[in-house]
Write a protein that holds these residues in place. Structure first.
Motif, mmCIF file in Angstrom:
data_model
loop_
_atom_site.group_PDB
_atom_site.id
_atom_site.type_symbol
_atom_site.label_atom_id
_atom_site.label_comp_id
_atom_site.label_asym_id
_atom_site.label_seq_id
_atom_site.Cartn_x
_atom_site.Cartn_y
_atom_site.Cartn_z
ATOM 1 N N GLU A 128 6.939 -10.555 -3.956
ATOM 2 C CA GLU A 128 8.192 -11.099 -3.599
ATOM 3 C C GLU A 128 8.541 -12.305 -3.730
ATOM 4 O OE1 GLU A 128 9.451 -9.064 -0.439
ATOM 5 O OE2 GLU A 128 8.283 -7.654 -1.509
ATOM 6 N N ALA A 129 10.030 -12.531 -3.677
ATOM 7 C CA ALA A 129 10.649 -13.593 -3.912
ATOM 8 C C ALA A 129 10.039 -14.981 -3.384
ATOM 9 C CB ALA A 129 11.966 -13.664 -3.713
ATOM 10 N N ASP A 130 9.256 -14.799 -2.153
ATOM 11 C CA ASP A 130 8.915 -15.989 -1.543
ATOM 12 C C ASP A 130 7.231 -16.267 -2.042
ATOM 13 O OD1 ASP A 130 7.456 -13.838 -0.286
ATOM 14 O OD2 ASP A 130 8.165 -14.385 1.858
ATOM 15 N N GLY A 131 6.834 -15.277 -3.027
ATOM 16 C CA GLY A 131 5.460 -15.843 -3.664
ATOM 17 C C GLY A 131 4.392 -15.113 -2.998
ATOM 18 N N ARG A 132 4.751 -13.996 -1.778
ATOM 19 C CA ARG A 132 3.564 -13.253 -1.258
ATOM 20 C C ARG A 132 3.669 -12.024 -2.093
ATOM 21 N NH1 ARG A 132 5.353 -12.079 4.760
ATOM 22 N NH2 ARG A 132 7.235 -11.821 3.512
ATOM 23 N N TRP A 133 2.390 -11.354 -1.907
ATOM 24 C CA TRP A 133 2.372 -10.032 -2.724
ATOM 25 C C TRP A 133 2.450 -8.914 -1.798
ATOM 26 C CZ3 TRP A 133 1.680 -9.283 -7.934
ATOM 27 C CH2 TRP A 133 1.534 -10.470 -8.815
ATOM 28 N N LEU A 134 3.266 -7.766 -2.074
ATOM 29 C CA LEU A 134 2.986 -6.708 -1.077
ATOM 30 C C LEU A 134 2.296 -5.421 -1.731
ATOM 31 C CD1 LEU A 134 4.104 -5.141 1.330
ATOM 32 C CD2 LEU A 134 6.461 -4.678 -0.022
ATOM 33 N N ALA A 135 1.593 -4.936 -1.186
ATOM 34 C CA ALA A 135 0.842 -3.709 -1.766
ATOM 35 C C ALA A 135 1.278 -2.451 -0.979
ATOM 36 C CB ALA A 135 -0.668 -3.938 -1.910
ATOM 37 N N GLU A 136 1.323 -1.320 -1.469
ATOM 38 C CA GLU A 136 1.627 -0.089 -0.755
ATOM 39 C C GLU A 136 0.917 1.181 -1.224
ATOM 40 O OE1 GLU A 136 5.784 2.266 0.360
ATOM 41 O OE2 GLU A 136 5.818 0.948 -1.180
ATOM 42 N N VAL A 137 0.607 1.943 -0.211
ATOM 43 C CA VAL A 137 0.186 3.469 -0.670
ATOM 44 C C VAL A 137 1.174 4.587 -0.305
ATOM 45 C CG1 VAL A 137 -1.690 5.010 -0.226
ATOM 46 C CG2 VAL A 137 -2.426 2.745 -0.570
ATOM 47 N N SER A 138 2.236 4.738 -1.417
ATOM 48 C CA SER A 138 3.322 5.536 -1.014
ATOM 49 C C SER A 138 2.822 6.768 -0.338
ATOM 50 C CB SER A 138 4.194 5.670 -2.034
ATOM 51 O OG SER A 138 3.456 6.178 -3.215
ATOM 52 N N ALA A 139 1.673 7.465 -0.685
ATOM 53 C CA ALA A 139 1.176 8.615 -0.242
ATOM 54 C C ALA A 139 0.810 8.544 1.202
ATOM 55 C CB ALA A 139 -0.041 9.218 -1.042
ATOM 56 N N LEU A 140 0.809 7.601 1.945
ATOM 57 C CA LEU A 140 0.568 7.340 3.262
ATOM 58 C C LEU A 140 1.566 6.429 3.933
ATOM 59 C CD1 LEU A 140 -3.174 6.577 3.204
ATOM 60 C CD2 LEU A 140 -2.260 8.788 3.755
ATOM 61 N N PRO A 141 2.634 7.235 4.303
ATOM 62 C CA PRO A 141 3.840 6.505 4.873
ATOM 63 C C PRO A 141 3.748 5.419 5.841
ATOM 64 C CG PRO A 141 4.458 8.876 4.793
ATOM 65 C CD PRO A 141 2.769 8.635 4.728
ATOM 66 N N GLY A 142 4.273 4.155 5.643
ATOM 67 C CA GLY A 142 3.868 2.895 6.370
ATOM 68 C C GLY A 142 2.686 2.222 6.147
ATOM 69 N N VAL A 143 1.807 2.674 5.153
ATOM 70 C CA VAL A 143 0.574 1.610 4.679
ATOM 71 C C VAL A 143 0.841 0.700 3.595
ATOM 72 C CG1 VAL A 143 -1.773 2.019 3.704
ATOM 73 C CG2 VAL A 143 -1.035 3.776 5.250
ATOM 74 N N MET A 144 1.315 -0.605 4.136
ATOM 75 C CA MET A 144 1.661 -1.606 3.293
ATOM 76 C C MET A 144 1.044 -2.810 3.828
ATOM 77 S SD MET A 144 5.769 -1.188 3.921
ATOM 78 C CE MET A 144 6.308 -0.482 2.611
#
Length: 68
Positions: A10-26
């Motif tokens: 992200e622009a603020d330096g944090r990392w975002l991880a997501e499992v798109s096969a499971l909606p809402g899992v981020m």
């Protein structure tokens, strides 16, 4: 079943991880490794809940994660 883990910084330096096969899992993390670990733990909780409630497909009995 193999879940793809998508990661972006992200622009603020944090990392975002997501499992798109499971909606809402981020999950956010201070590092890429932390974000991946958090999202994998969350995905396992979601799958466990589905198994417990009889909502999961049999393919979820064997799970692996792969970086996207």
């Amino acid at each position: 079943m193999t879940f793809a883990v998508e990661v972006e910084k992200e622009a603020d330096g944090r990392w975002l991880a997501e499992v798109s096969a499971l909606p809402g899992v981020m999950a956010y993390g201070a590092s890429e490794v932390e974000a991946k670990a958090k999202v994998q733990a969350l995905a396992l909780r979601v799958v466990a809940d589905r198994l417990e409630h009889g909502e999961a497909d049999p393919e979820l009995l064997t799970i692996t994660f792969a970086a996207a």
